[in-house]
Design a protein around this motif. Structure first.
Motif, PDB file in Angstrom:
ATOM      1  N   ASP A 131       0.829  -1.200   0.000  1.00  0.00           N
ATOM      2  CA  ASP A 131       0.000   0.000   0.000  1.00  0.00           C
ATOM      3  C   ASP A 131       0.866   1.254   0.000  1.00  0.00           C
ATOM      4  OD1 ASP A 131      -1.952   1.895   0.181  1.00  0.00           O
ATOM      5  OD2 ASP A 131      -2.886   1.092   1.985  1.00  0.00           O
ATOM      6  N   ARG A 133      -0.102   4.276  -0.360  1.00  0.00           N
ATOM      7  CA  ARG A 133      -0.809   5.472   0.127  1.00  0.00           C
ATOM      8  C   ARG A 133      -0.088   6.117   1.302  1.00  0.00           C
ATOM      9  NH1 ARG A 133      -4.575   1.586  -1.023  1.00  0.00           N
ATOM     10  NH2 ARG A 133      -6.262   2.102  -2.486  1.00  0.00           N
ATOM     11  N   LYS A 134       0.573   5.272   2.120  1.00  0.00           N
ATOM     12  CA  LYS A 134       1.245   5.809   3.303  1.00  0.00           C
ATOM     13  C   LYS A 134       2.401   6.729   2.932  1.00  0.00           C
ATOM     14  CE  LYS A 134       3.766   1.416   3.843  1.00  0.00           C
ATOM     15  NZ  LYS A 134       3.927   0.241   4.736  1.00  0.00           N
ATOM     16  N   ASP A 142      -1.479  12.967  -0.056  1.00  0.00           N
ATOM     17  CA  ASP A 142      -2.605  12.069  -0.319  1.00  0.00           C
ATOM     18  C   ASP A 142      -3.881  12.815  -0.691  1.00  0.00           C
ATOM     19  OD1 ASP A 142      -2.238  12.911   2.378  1.00  0.00           O
ATOM     20  OD2 ASP A 142      -3.795  11.521   3.034  1.00  0.00           O
ATOM     21  N   PHE A 148      -6.439   5.804  -6.176  1.00  0.00           N
ATOM     22  CA  PHE A 148      -5.267   4.937  -6.266  1.00  0.00           C
ATOM     23  C   PHE A 148      -5.715   3.633  -6.923  1.00  0.00           C
ATOM     24  CE2 PHE A 148      -3.940   7.739  -2.847  1.00  0.00           C
ATOM     25  CZ  PHE A 148      -2.581   7.889  -3.053  1.00  0.00           C
TER      26      PHE A 148
END
Length: 224
Positions: A131, A133-134, A142, A148
């Motif tokens: 992931d 996104r972090k 973000d 995503f």
């Protein structure tokens, strides 16, 4: 004939929006196992890693890697162990520290902000088994991303046109008004099979440098 306006920009992740700082990544990983790194070794190891991933991007085994986080972990360690001077211990340390070493390019934040402020929808389309996104959240980016589309979550791997179909659906976008931006001709350039023009940027290894996103802003008709 007037070109249709770009309403949506899709970005690849690694070596497009973000990259690992070679010194920080390799030096920190080596330090974590009390290993010293010779001068120039960090850049060589990071460069070899990038080259191996790019060369194997469309191999069946690596496509499987991008669809399953468990396979990803094993496969990435295997790739790292192929690099001269990287043994099993260093490969594990590099893998464990890879996410923290990923940073945005010098012009990533300004570009995403300009596109967002200009009303352009933004998607990230990545062949990846974890992931990402972090990484965006850690750098406060973000909020600029509307969707995503990650291979391991959607079940498709670039250059399969279905991954771009998924992105278009998620962003309610038309292919003729969408631009794909990446670094890999075979992978990211595959967007043309879904009717999406592609902008393939030359490789830039250090996130401290600008990525060349002025071309993206110009194509999207956003003031830079």
């Amino acid at each position: 004939m007037t070109a249709m306006p770009v309403t949506t920009v899709l970005f690849d992740f690694a070596w497009t929006l973000f990259a690992r700082d070679p010194e920080r990544w390799v030096a920190n990983a080596a330090a974590s196992i009390d290993r010293t790194v010779a001068a120039g070794e960090a850049h060589r190891i990071a460069g070899d890693y990038a080259a191996l991933l790019r060369e194997t991007a469309t191999d069946p085994a690596h496509i499987t890697r991008d669809l399953d986080p468990r396979v990803w972990d094993r496969a990435i360690r295997s790739v790292l162990e192929q690099i001269p001077g990287v043994d099993q211990a260093l490969a594990s340390a590099l893998h464990e520290t890879h996410a923290e070493a990923i940073e945005p390019y010098a012009d990533t934040a300004a570009t995403l902000s300009a596109l967002h402020d200009g009303g352009v929808r933004i998607g990230v389309v990545s062949n990846v088994g974890w992931d990402i996104r972090k990484c965006f959240a850690r750098h406060g980016l973000d909020g600029y991303v509307d969707a995503f589309v990650l291979s391991y979550e959607v079940g498709f791997v670039k250059p399969d046109p279905r991954i771009w179909g998924t992105a278009l659906e998620a962003l309610h976008a038309a292919p003729g008004q969408t631009l794909m931006v990446g670094d890999h001709p075979a992978g990211d350039g595959g967007s043309v099979s879904a009717g999406i023009p592609a902008l393939i940027l030359p490789m830039v290894d250090s996130p401290a440098r600008k990525r060349g996103f002025e071309h993206v802003l110009r194509l999207a008709q956003i003031p830079s």
